[in-house]
Design an enzyme around this catalytic site. Structure first.
Site, PDB file in Angstrom:
ATOM      1  N   ARG A   1     -10.124  -3.502   7.498  1.00  0.00           N
ATOM      2  CA  ARG A   1     -10.446  -2.254   6.803  1.00  0.00           C
ATOM      3  C   ARG A   1     -10.657  -1.150   7.833  1.00  0.00           C
ATOM      4  NH1 ARG A   1     -15.489  -1.418   2.605  1.00  0.00           N
ATOM      5  NH2 ARG A   1     -15.135   0.799   2.218  1.00  0.00           N
TER       6      ARG A   1
ATOM      7  N   GLN B   1       0.879  -1.181   0.000  1.00  0.00           N
ATOM      8  CA  GLN B   1       0.000   0.000   0.000  1.00  0.00           C
ATOM      9  C   GLN B   1       0.910   1.222   0.000  1.00  0.00           C
ATOM     10  OE1 GLN B   1      -3.216   0.943  -0.305  1.00  0.00           O
ATOM     11  NE2 GLN B   1      -2.460   3.023  -0.006  1.00  0.00           N
TER      12      GLN B   1
ATOM     13  N   MET C   1      -8.007   0.910  -3.494  1.00  0.00           N
ATOM     14  CA  MET C   1      -6.839   1.738  -3.798  1.00  0.00           C
ATOM     15  C   MET C   1      -6.660   1.711  -5.304  1.00  0.00           C
ATOM     16  SD  MET C   1      -4.411   3.705  -2.816  1.00  0.00           S
ATOM     17  CE  MET C   1      -3.442   4.516  -4.087  1.00  0.00           C
ATOM     18  N   GLU C   2      -6.586   2.923  -5.857  1.00  0.00           N
ATOM     19  CA  GLU C   2      -6.663   3.117  -7.305  1.00  0.00           C
ATOM     20  C   GLU C   2      -5.373   2.802  -8.043  1.00  0.00           C
ATOM     21  OE1 GLU C   2      -6.756   5.412  -4.864  1.00  0.00           O
ATOM     22  OE2 GLU C   2      -5.830   7.305  -5.471  1.00  0.00           O
ATOM     23  N   ASN C   3      -4.698   1.747  -7.719  1.00  0.00           N
ATOM     24  CA  ASN C   3      -3.450   1.438  -8.411  1.00  0.00           C
ATOM     25  C   ASN C   3      -3.731   1.303  -9.914  1.00  0.00           C
ATOM     26  OD1 ASN C   3      -1.933   1.410  -5.976  1.00  0.00           O
ATOM     27  ND2 ASN C   3      -2.898  -0.548  -5.494  1.00  0.00           N
TER      28      ASN C   3
ATOM     29  N   GLY D   1     -10.940   0.479   1.582  1.00  0.00           N
ATOM     30  CA  GLY D   1     -11.998  -0.062   0.741  1.00  0.00           C
ATOM     31  C   GLY D   1     -11.399  -0.399  -0.613  1.00  0.00           C
TER      32      GLY D   1
ATOM     33  N   LYS E   1     -11.798   1.813   7.878  1.00  0.00           N
ATOM     34  CA  LYS E   1     -13.088   2.503   7.950  1.00  0.00           C
ATOM     35  C   LYS E   1     -14.059   1.795   8.904  1.00  0.00           C
ATOM     36  CE  LYS E   1     -17.146   3.203   5.168  1.00  0.00           C
ATOM     37  NZ  LYS E   1     -17.805   2.972   3.892  1.00  0.00           N
TER      38      LYS E   1
ATOM     39  N   HIS F   1     -15.626   4.621  -7.733  1.00  0.00           N
ATOM     40  CA  HIS F   1     -14.687   5.554  -7.121  1.00  0.00           C
ATOM     41  C   HIS F   1     -13.251   5.286  -7.594  1.00  0.00           C
ATOM     42  CE1 HIS F   1     -13.148   8.174  -3.839  1.00  0.00           C
ATOM     43  NE2 HIS F   1     -12.112   7.348  -3.918  1.00  0.00           N
ATOM     44  N   GLU F   2     -12.811   4.065  -7.443  1.00  0.00           N
ATOM     45  CA  GLU F   2     -11.418   3.756  -7.823  1.00  0.00           C
ATOM     46  C   GLU F   2     -11.205   3.939  -9.319  1.00  0.00           C
ATOM     47  OE1 GLU F   2      -9.732   3.861  -5.323  1.00  0.00           O
ATOM     48  OE2 GLU F   2     -11.218   3.246  -3.817  1.00  0.00           O
TER      49      GLU F   2
HETATM   50  N1  BES Z   1      -6.901   6.616  -2.556  1.00  0.00           N
HETATM   51  C1  BES Z   1      -7.854   6.186  -1.595  1.00  0.00           C
HETATM   52  C2  BES Z   1      -7.263   5.381  -0.489  1.00  0.00           C
HETATM   53  C3  BES Z   1      -6.159   6.083   0.286  1.00  0.00           C
HETATM   54  C4  BES Z   1      -6.225   7.422   0.588  1.00  0.00           C
HETATM   55  C5  BES Z   1      -5.080   5.362   0.715  1.00  0.00           C
HETATM   56  C6  BES Z   1      -5.192   8.026   1.295  1.00  0.00           C
HETATM   57  C7  BES Z   1      -4.057   5.970   1.416  1.00  0.00           C
HETATM   58  C8  BES Z   1      -4.108   7.309   1.704  1.00  0.00           C
HETATM   59  C9  BES Z   1      -8.988   5.400  -2.238  1.00  0.00           C
HETATM   60  O1  BES Z   1      -9.313   5.835  -3.508  1.00  0.00           O
HETATM   61  C10 BES Z   1     -10.208   5.596  -1.400  1.00  0.00           C
HETATM   62  O2  BES Z   1     -10.609   6.712  -1.256  1.00  0.00           O
HETATM   63  N2  BES Z   1     -10.783   4.539  -0.858  1.00  0.00           N
HETATM   64  C11 BES Z   1     -11.986   4.609  -0.066  1.00  0.00           C
HETATM   65  C12 BES Z   1     -13.166   4.073  -0.808  1.00  0.00           C
HETATM   66  C13 BES Z   1     -14.039   5.066  -1.453  1.00  0.00           C
HETATM   67  C14 BES Z   1     -15.285   4.399  -2.003  1.00  0.00           C
HETATM   68  C15 BES Z   1     -14.351   6.316  -0.722  1.00  0.00           C
HETATM   69  C16 BES Z   1     -11.796   3.716   1.131  1.00  0.00           C
HETATM   70  O3  BES Z   1     -10.841   2.979   1.180  1.00  0.00           O
HETATM   71  O4  BES Z   1     -12.649   3.740   2.018  1.00  0.00           O
HETATM   72 ZN    ZN Z   2     -10.189   7.699  -3.505  1.00  0.00          ZN
END
Ligand code: BES
Ligand code: ZN
Length: 622
Positions: A574, A160, A290-292, A288, A576, A315-316
């Site tokens: 996760r 990550q 990660m936009e790799n 949730g 969140k 989103h991704e």
């Molecule tokens: N780029 C983020 C994940 C991220 C942000 C990783 C900052 C590390 C540092 C990813 O696109 C994201 O926002 N994921 C969300 C899901 C989304 C549906 C809002 C998540 O993981 O909850």
């Molecule tokens: Zn994002």
């Protein structure tokens, strides 16, 4: 140091990057506080990674070869030193293209941004090779034992990178303002499949996996996973990677991905990355999604069984424009990645799944923002925050996401969807494969939108939106009839109606979330039991519904959910979900004791990103 505007533009010669003898690197805004790379360092333009994965030692070992820009002229800012970011790595040695050692030194480790690896270049050096290995301090990496995977047969590894973790597994210039192309050769034990955020060139006769990323990307988008993986196609350019026993279900759940790509292309312009695949990770994945690039990493908790949580893929995918194509220049400009992406995600959802669903999701998002904002410090409520002395992760909240999206929706409302769509698309096209900061966006908005219609421009206060805490009064509000129905039933319940008598026919996930989140804090244990018997919340396999329920169960001390709570915290990493549950537990002494007992066992199963957050909540010291 050169001001941004004076840095000469890059001379993009029409040939491939390898054969360009002299090029000036694009300028940096000087604003990235989270890198050691100063303006005086030579700049990297291509990364060639060569690593062997040792699952027993939980270590990646090998070398990274870095191709450098060769400046056309020795102007200020192009010295003969190369500065890289490095954190938690053991540097074994540095050599030049001639194979001879170069002088290097590793500075002190700053706990936030790691150490500067400074390399003295010799005249003519256009390439260096850094031999190194990772350690247990390499926070980007999570090594999983077979028991932490679904099929329990093989170990698993994933990385990550965002925001500043790539430097913990590759020594490089880890700033989102510095873009690189990359190649990689990865060796892993025979039964494992290796995937990366790049073109998959497959496994060679020598057993090594090879990858090629031809587009210039910021370093946080370099990503790797290795495990027992299978692939199932969705469309000619899209498919799903997952553990073999999950791949069919994952494919079915994500079968709308191609429609989402088409919707996104209609809105934002061509998809420029070739393939779009999704990798479903084991449940410890801390995000949730990660936009790799070319390969979104996703939590398995997105697989609800009814496609109700697939806005995560929208989103991704949207990041393929906002974030990956046009990248936040510094972590202060994070809203340019996430706020713009949430806006785009909502537009994709509206196109593919209709206005009713999009409205529900937008209303819930705003509700989350308002709730979370009450707990945030003023500086965290700002779209363009001051990150001096702070880690990018200290700013992580729904503010850059949802307040950012509401800002764009406000602009859309003022200037009209048609005009705003053109302007947004122009932003992506005009800054493709570049990094941009908030000032760039403000200037662009001024030029394309505000200055052309001063009357409309007078309806928005940019300074209020970007630099002040709280949610501006003109933030658009959604009123979803589907959620209003839920409120009516919840009111009936609050007034004493039996759970079984509520009209919940056809309710979707978002309605159940609204229902649980809105239950009064005074709801009795008996009434919770009644709801649980009627709707099976404790046994729910929908991660969003279950998480909301477990928070409520904790708040009301509904013990029937205790076992499920422990199980969930042991299984899912996760952040969140972990954050609200641990936070609620920590509010009472008994809850805190229970949380700490679970955490003692669960912590080794979490990625460093999640463990870092929960450590703070539980005041955990290791
Ligand atoms: N780029 C983020 C994940 C991220 C942000 C990783 C900052 C590390 C540092 C990813 O696109 C994201 O926002 N994921 C969300 C899901 C989304 C549906 C809002 C998540 O993981 O909850
Ligand atoms: Zn994002």
């Amino acid at each position: 140091m050169l001001p941004r505007a004076l840095v000469p533009a890059v001379l993009f010669l029409a040939c491939a990057h390898q054969s360009v003898p002299f090029e000036d690197p694009p300028g940096m805004s000087e604003g990235d506080l989270h890198t050691h790379v100063a303006q005086g360092s030579r700049r990297v333009r291509h990364v060639n990674l060569d690593l062997t994965l040792d699952f027993e030692a939980r270590r990646a070992r090998g070398a990274v070869e870095l191709d450098l820009f060769v400046p056309r002229a020795q102007i200020v800012g192009h010295g003969s030193t190369l500065v890289l970011d490095s954190q938690g790595l053991v540097i074994e040695g540095v050599t030049g293209a001639d194979g001879k050692p170069r002088v290097w030194s590793l500075g002190p480790e700053d706990p936030r941004i790691g150490a500067a690896l400074t390399i003295m270049l010799e005249p003519g050096d256009a390439k260096v090779r850094v031999a190194y290995h990772t350690t247990d301090k390499s926070a980007a990496l999570q090594w999983l034992a077979p028991e932490q995977t679904r099929d329990r047969k093989q170990p698993f590894l994933f990385t990550q990178g965002e925001a500043i973790f790539t430097r913990t597994w590759i020594p490089l210039q880890d700033s989102p303002e510095i873009r690189i192309t990359y190649d990689a050769t990865i060796r892993a034990p025979a039964p494992l499949t290796v995937v990366m955020s790049a073109e998959q060139l497959g496994r060679g006769a020598d057993g090594a996996w090879r990858f090629h990323m031809p587009e210039a990307i910021p370093s946080y988008l370099i990503a790797l996973a290795a495990g027992d993986l299978a692939f199932s196609p969705i469309s000619p350019r899209s498919g799903v990677w997952a553990e073999p026993s999950l791949v069919a279900a994952a494919r079915d759940e994500l079968s709308d991905t191609e429609s989402m790509i088409q919707a996104a292309e209609a809105l934002f312009g061509p998809y420029r990355w070739g393939r779009y695949d999704v990798l479903v990770l084991p449940p410890s994945f801390p995000f949730g999604g990660m936009e790799n690039p070319r390969l979104t990493f996703a939590t398995p908790t997105v697989l609800a069984g009814d496609k109700s949580l697939v806005s995560l893929v929208a989103h991704e995918l949207a990041h393929s424009w906002s974030g990956n194509l046009v990248t936040n220049g510094t972590w202060r400009d994070f809203w340019l990645n996430e706020g713009v992406t949430v806006y785009c995600e909502q537009r994709i959802m509206e196109r593919v799944f209709g206005l009713e669903r999009a409205t529900m999701e937008r209303q819930l998002a705003r509700q989350d923002l308002e709730k979370e904002m009450r707990e945030l410090e003023p500086w965290q409520q700002v779209l363009h925050p001051d990150l001096r002395g702070r880690h990018p992760d200290d700013y992580f909240s729904s503010v850059p996401y949802v307040k950012g999206a509401l800002f764009l929706r406000r602009l859309e409302a003022i200037f009209g969807r048609e005009r705003f769509d053109q302007v947004l698309r122009g932003w992506f096209d005009g800054h493709a494969f570049q990094s941009a900061i908030t000032d760039d966006f403000v200037r662009y908005l001024g030029r394309e939108l505000l200055e052309r219609d001063p009357q409309k421009a007078a309806q928005i206060d940019l300074d209020l939106w970007l630099n002040k805490p709280g949610l501006p009064g003109d933030a658009p509000r959604d009123e979803s009839p589907a959620l209003a129905k839920v409120d009516a039933q919840r009111d009936r319940f609050a007034q004493g109606a039996a759970a079984g008598s509520l009209d919940t026919t056809g309710w979707v996930t978002q309605q159940w979330e609204r229902f649980i989140q809105g239950l009064p804090d005074t709801v009795s244990l008996q009434r919770l039991g009644e709801l649980d018997r009627a709707f099976g919340f404790t046994a729910s396999h929908n991660s969003e519904i279950l998480c909301d329920w477990l928070v409520l169960a904790t708040r009301r001390r509904y013990e029937a959910a205790d076992g499920r709570l422990a199980e969930f915290l042991m299984e899912v990493g996760r952040r969140k979900f972990l954050k609200p549950i641990y936070t609620e537990l920590a509010k009472t002494p008994e809850g805190l004791a229970r949380a700490r007992a679970i955490y003692a066992k669960a912590r080794p199963r979490y990625h460093a990103v999640s463990a870092g957050t929960i450590d703070k909540i539980l005041k955990w010291t290791t």
